[in-house]
Design an enzyme around this catalytic site. Structure first.
Site, mmCIF file in Angstrom:
data_model
loop_
_atom_site.group_PDB
_atom_site.id
_atom_site.type_symbol
_atom_site.label_atom_id
_atom_site.label_comp_id
_atom_site.label_asym_id
_atom_site.label_seq_id
_atom_site.Cartn_x
_atom_site.Cartn_y
_atom_site.Cartn_z
ATOM 1 N N CYS A 194 -4.455 5.835 -1.495
ATOM 2 C CA CYS A 194 -3.957 5.257 -2.746
ATOM 3 C C CYS A 194 -2.554 4.695 -2.557
ATOM 4 O O CYS A 194 -2.176 3.723 -3.215
ATOM 5 C CB CYS A 194 -3.981 6.292 -3.862
ATOM 6 S SG CYS A 194 -2.969 7.766 -3.530
ATOM 7 N N HIS A 673 -0.683 11.048 -6.723
ATOM 8 C CA HIS A 673 -1.525 9.852 -6.699
ATOM 9 C C HIS A 673 -0.666 8.638 -7.032
ATOM 10 O O HIS A 673 0.211 8.693 -7.902
ATOM 11 C CB HIS A 673 -2.659 9.993 -7.717
ATOM 12 C CG HIS A 673 -3.598 8.827 -7.729
ATOM 13 N ND1 HIS A 673 -4.397 8.484 -6.652
ATOM 14 C CD2 HIS A 673 -3.870 7.909 -8.695
ATOM 15 C CE1 HIS A 673 -5.112 7.418 -6.950
ATOM 16 N NE2 HIS A 673 -4.810 7.048 -8.185
#
Length: 942
Positions: A194, A673
């Site tokens: 990510c 994230h």
């Protein structure tokens, strides 16, 4: 021909429903879309039958010998190549790039793909009566060309470049783009990636960079592995394709990054900003172009000037910088630059790992040269007297030391004050050197034999100024800025001024106490350390250290409104550029006083980049643990004003920025994230990019985000109006007797930059005004043709040049290239022969040591990676003198060669000193030797 094509057509119609998950098939749009677009390359299809395809499908890749399924066969006439696909090494794509054979068929599904058109092709279209179209490059129809092996053209004809059309300069989004904007394609997460996906989406929505790859894709040429620029070009083409695929997999780019930088191997979470730096460094290294500069020799000069100034007035003009070293430290924390040489060379002269830190310094030195010449030439430096003080009295006793160096502070050059006001020494601007087409040809005496020594940038006479290598790339054009910092000794008032090139600003996030200091330091004359956020995060002693950690932990758990005022991006910038007192353990070493003195450090921006990358230092890595600063930092979507941080003598005209994209991190320092919020340049709407998910969001959602990395772009309504005016003129197309050639790269700047700068055609011209032989084969990728009225308008508005009406291959460069190629071949052959003989020796009496740093430069030259030969052999870094004898320094980066090889290289390049190793000779007692032989004989008899 018709019959053979019929075989393929019938066969294709049978197998089209069979669709496998292949790399190239991810690029295949729907069938109706493909039928609406005619492929102009069908005429190049050779004769091939069903039996031929079946036979080829049973074979292997001609390069890596891997078997099917999913091999790809070239359909070019008289080409029988079969290569593997993206599931393996993708030799089929490499073959297409090297040979410009665009049509290929999958031997498993029998679907046909055109590399040039980036779409699926149906061969029954060729059976129709529609005439073939001339190959005209569309704005987003990118052709992946690779660097060809260097060959001197046998003729002097050049392909006629395309005439610029309205689309080439049009900056308005058409109705289709507004209704169905491109660039809204997600990226699949391929294992904790990510961080990479967010970084790539943020870069993808930087129009100057993306438009370069979409409109100037033919310039993405490199012979350096792993060819990151080609992988990035391919990814941008997929992300911004009109077919709008839902998501793509950035496998090729990721594999290339992992090959170069081991940090990103495996499946652990990494830092998005580290990935950004690594990617941009690699793109610069692969896309950089050399521009010849003239520089004073010697390199280190000091100017004596006096400064008797009012200290309080000095404080008015310069706020302090805790310093530009903040960005230096952040960069060092995140690792050195990542470069790699080609590991697949068929002949490695001496096996040795590449020294990445040295290559990092080389590029930093190149970028330093870029900015030095730009700053000095425009007169913005001029010792920055007004920025340091408005009341300066000159005498002959005190000194201003002017230093110019890169971010790593490795390469420092002191400049004469009289040189700073001598524009003829340096070019008038970075992109344009008026002498490039007017300079006399280089000396033709380029190593006619092995006897005469050759020295890099050798001068004809001691008084001539030597040429210095300077590099630029689209990365440095877009992201490089310059900071000017000044350190003043509070005892003798001597001021040392330094120029530093930056690609991003790593800003501290001030705490409550720091904000109070920043807001209370409204009186500019008081010397107060009002932005040294590092002090707040580095208390002395274990008790204070523990208490500070507990405090930060509690702060991160409690809403920010509980602790005080909201932190803004302007506060972070003010903390970075704030005045910094140098005292205590951080005293300043004054060269005039020859002692440690109290000082004050100031910092301001001399040149702002086209796109400003801001990194907020949210992560702090302590001795035993890491923490994250979760303080919300508010930032503007439009109108970021950087005027307060601009140096007084800076030539910058535009200091207002609008937000393009922001990378956010959710979670803690150990896990989390990454996502990105980006503004689409076609419809001006904001979108959230969360791996393969793309969702439209409101502006308030973006403003409430926990920003980690922000990309701001210069804002200029005047530039928009100028582009519209030129586009309207181009649409009129007045008849003209003369046509002018102009650089595609500069046109891309004109389309996307707020300040494109003077016209620069030097990227397709040599110093003699012609086209370099190595660029003749792809000149159509470098230039466009403009009518006279457009050229006149652009030239009157931006200046620069030179004007080019006729393209021709430079005969002088052609002769020099032939000589240098012959020299490379001869030196390489002789070295290989001598080195092989050296390897066969069982116990050589002597070894000669050679600096690997110099040897790598020579190796790059003979392999054609560097156009210039190295200078004299420099063994000073590996040699040490003891008792009058030159010995090898312990742990030195050196290699061992034979005496004959040393004499060969030294006869050509000169230099030294000689570093000789003599293996110790072991003397064996004859009686012992005789006894051993006797024992051996007795053993054999048994």
């Amino acid at each position: 021909m018709t019959g053979s094509n019929s075989h393929i057509t019938i066969l294709t119609l049978k197998v089209l429903p069979h669709f496998e998950s292949l790399g190239k098939q991810e690029k295949i749009p729907n069938k109706m879309s493909a039928f609406r677009n005619h492929c102009p390359h069908l005429d190049s299809v050779g004769e091939i039958t069903k039996e031929d395809l079946i036979q080829k499908s049973l074979g292997t890749c001609q390069d890596c010998k891997v078997q099917g399924p999913n091999l790809w066969a070239c359909l070019e006439n008289r080409c029988s190549y079969v290569g593997c696909g993206e599931s393996q090494v993708d030799h089929s794509t490499i073959h297409s790039q090297e040979t410009k054979h665009y049509l290929t068929v999958n031997l498993t599904t029998l679907r046909v793909w055109c590399y040039a058109c980036s779409k699926e092709v149906f061969l029954d279209r060729k059976l129709g009566t529609q005439p073939s179209l001339p190959h005209v490059r569309q704005p987003h129809q990118i052709q992946e060309n690779s660097v060809q092996d260097f060959k001197i053209p046998s003729n002097t004809t050049l392909k006629t470049p395309l005439v610029a059309v309205f689309d080439d300069l049009d900056i308005e989004a058409d109705e289709e783009d507004e209704l169905r904007a491109r660039g809204l394609t997600g990226l699949k997460n391929i294992g904790n990636t990510c961080y990479m996906n967010a970084a790539l989406q943020a870069l993808s929505n930087c129009p100057p960079l993306t438009q370069f790859f979409l409109d100037c894709g033919g310039l993405a040429r490199t012979d350096k592995k792993p060819a990151i620029c080609k992988s990035y070009l391919k990814l941008m083409t997929e992300l911004w394709h009109k077919s709008r695929p839902g998501s793509v997999v950035p496998t090729t780019l990721f594999q290339g990054i992992k090959t170069v930088n081991p940090t990103f191997r495996g499946y652990s979470q990494q830092d998005a900003q580290e990935f950004l730096r690594c990617l941009m460094d690699l793109l610069h290294e692969e896309l950089k172009e050399q521009v010849m500069e003239v520089e004073e020799d010697p390199q280190t000069i000091t100017t004596e000037e006096t400064m008797e100034e009012d200290k309080s007035q000095s404080d008015v003009d310069f706020q302090s910088c805790e310093s530009c070293s903040n960005s230096d430290r952040a960069e060092n924390e995140n690792g050195s630059r990542c470069f790699s040489e080609d590991n697949n060379e068929t002949t490695m002269l001496i096996q040795d790992d590449e020294n990445n830190s040295e290559m990092s310094k080389d590029w930093q030195k190149e970028k330093m040269c870029n900015k030095i010449n730009k700053v000095n030439s425009e007169g913005e430096f001029d010792k920055d007297r007004d920025s340091i003080s408005e009341t300066v009295d000159l005498n002959n006793q005190e000194t201003v030391k002017v230093q110019i160096h890169s971010r790593a502070s490795e390469y420092i050059t002191d400049v004469h004050s009289n040189d700073l006001s001598t524009p003829q020494i340096l070019p008038s601007n970075e992109g344009v050197n008026p002498r490039l087409s007017a300079s006399p040809p280089k000396s033709g005496n380029l190593w006619p034999g092995l006897a005469p020594p050759h020295k890099k940038a050798q001068s004809a006479s001691p008084k001539r100024k030597k040429q210095h290598k300077k590099y630029r790339s689209v990365i440095s054009d877009i992201f490089d800025g310059t900071i000017i910092s000044s350190v003043q000794c509070l005892t003798c008032d001597r001021v040392s001024v330094t120029l530093e090139t930056f690609q991003d600003l790593s800003l501290p996030i001030p705490g409550k106490e720091d904000l109070a200091k920043l807001h209370s330091s409204s009186h500019p004359t008081s010397i107060v350390k009002a932005g040294s956020c590092g002090e707040a995060y580095a208390p002395q002693g274990w008790i204070a250290f523990f208490m500070e950690y507990v405090k930060r932990f509690v702060v991160s758990c409690v809403p920010s409104w509980f602790w005080g005022p909201v932190v803004t991006l302007q506060d972070c910038l003010a903390a970075f550029f704030a005045r910094d007192e140098l005292k205590g353990d951080n005293m300043y070493s004054c060269e005039k006083c020859k002692k440690l003195r109290n000082g004050v450090k100031f910092c301001k921006v001399q040149n702002f980049p086209e796109i400003l990358c801001i990194h907020l230092k949210r992560f702090r890595h302590e001795l035993m643990f890491s923490t994250k600063i979760s303080t919300h930092v508010s930032f503007p979507l439009e109108g970021l004003d950087l005027q307060p941080f601009l140096a007084k003598d800076s030539p910058a005209q535009i200091v207002t920025y609008d937000l393009l994209s922001v990378i956010c991190h959710h979670g803690t320092a150990s896990s989390g994230h990454y996502i990105a919020y980006c503004r689409n340049n076609l419809n001006n709407l904001w979108y959230e990019f969360d791996d393969q998910s793309v969702t439209e969001v409101s502006e308030s959602t973006v403003q409430n985000a926990e920003a980690y990395v922000l990309f701001y772009r210069k804002s200029s309504e005047e530039a928009q109006k100028e582009r519209r005016r030129i586009s309207n003129l181009l649409n009129i197309m007045e008849p003209s007797l003369l046509q002018f050639y102009i650089s595609r790269q500069w046109l891309n700047k004109f389309k996307t930059f707020a300040e494109p700068g003077p016209i620069s055609n030097n990227d397709f011209l040599c110093i003699h005004g012609g086209v370099p032989p190595r660029k003749a084969g792809y000149i159509e990728d470098l230039v466009l043709m403009l009518p006279q009225n457009i050229w006149d308008n652009l030239y009157s508005r931006y200046g620069g040049g030179p004007a080019v009406n006729h393209l021709y291959i430079c005969h002088t460069c052609q002769i020099e290239a032939e000589k240098i190629e012959k020299r490379r071949k001869t030196e390489l052959e002789i070295f290989i022969r001598l080195n092989r003989a050296f390897q066969k020796e069982d116990s050589p009496a002597t070894f000669y040591c050679i600096s690997m740093q110099w040897f790598r430069e020579w190796e790059s030259f003979v392999k054609g990676k560097d156009g210039d030969p190295p200078g004299p052999i420099d063994n000073t870094k590996i040699a040490v003198t003891k008792c009058g004898n030159v010995m090898l320094r312990q742990g030195a980066d050196s290699g061992q060669i034979s005496e004959e090889t040393w004499n060969f290289l030294q006869s050509i390049y000169g230099g030294g000193p000689e570093v000789i190793l003599r293996p110790p000779v072991v003397h064996v007692d004859p009686d012992i030797l005789q006894a051993e032989e006797k024992i051996e004989v007795e053993t054999r008899s048994l």
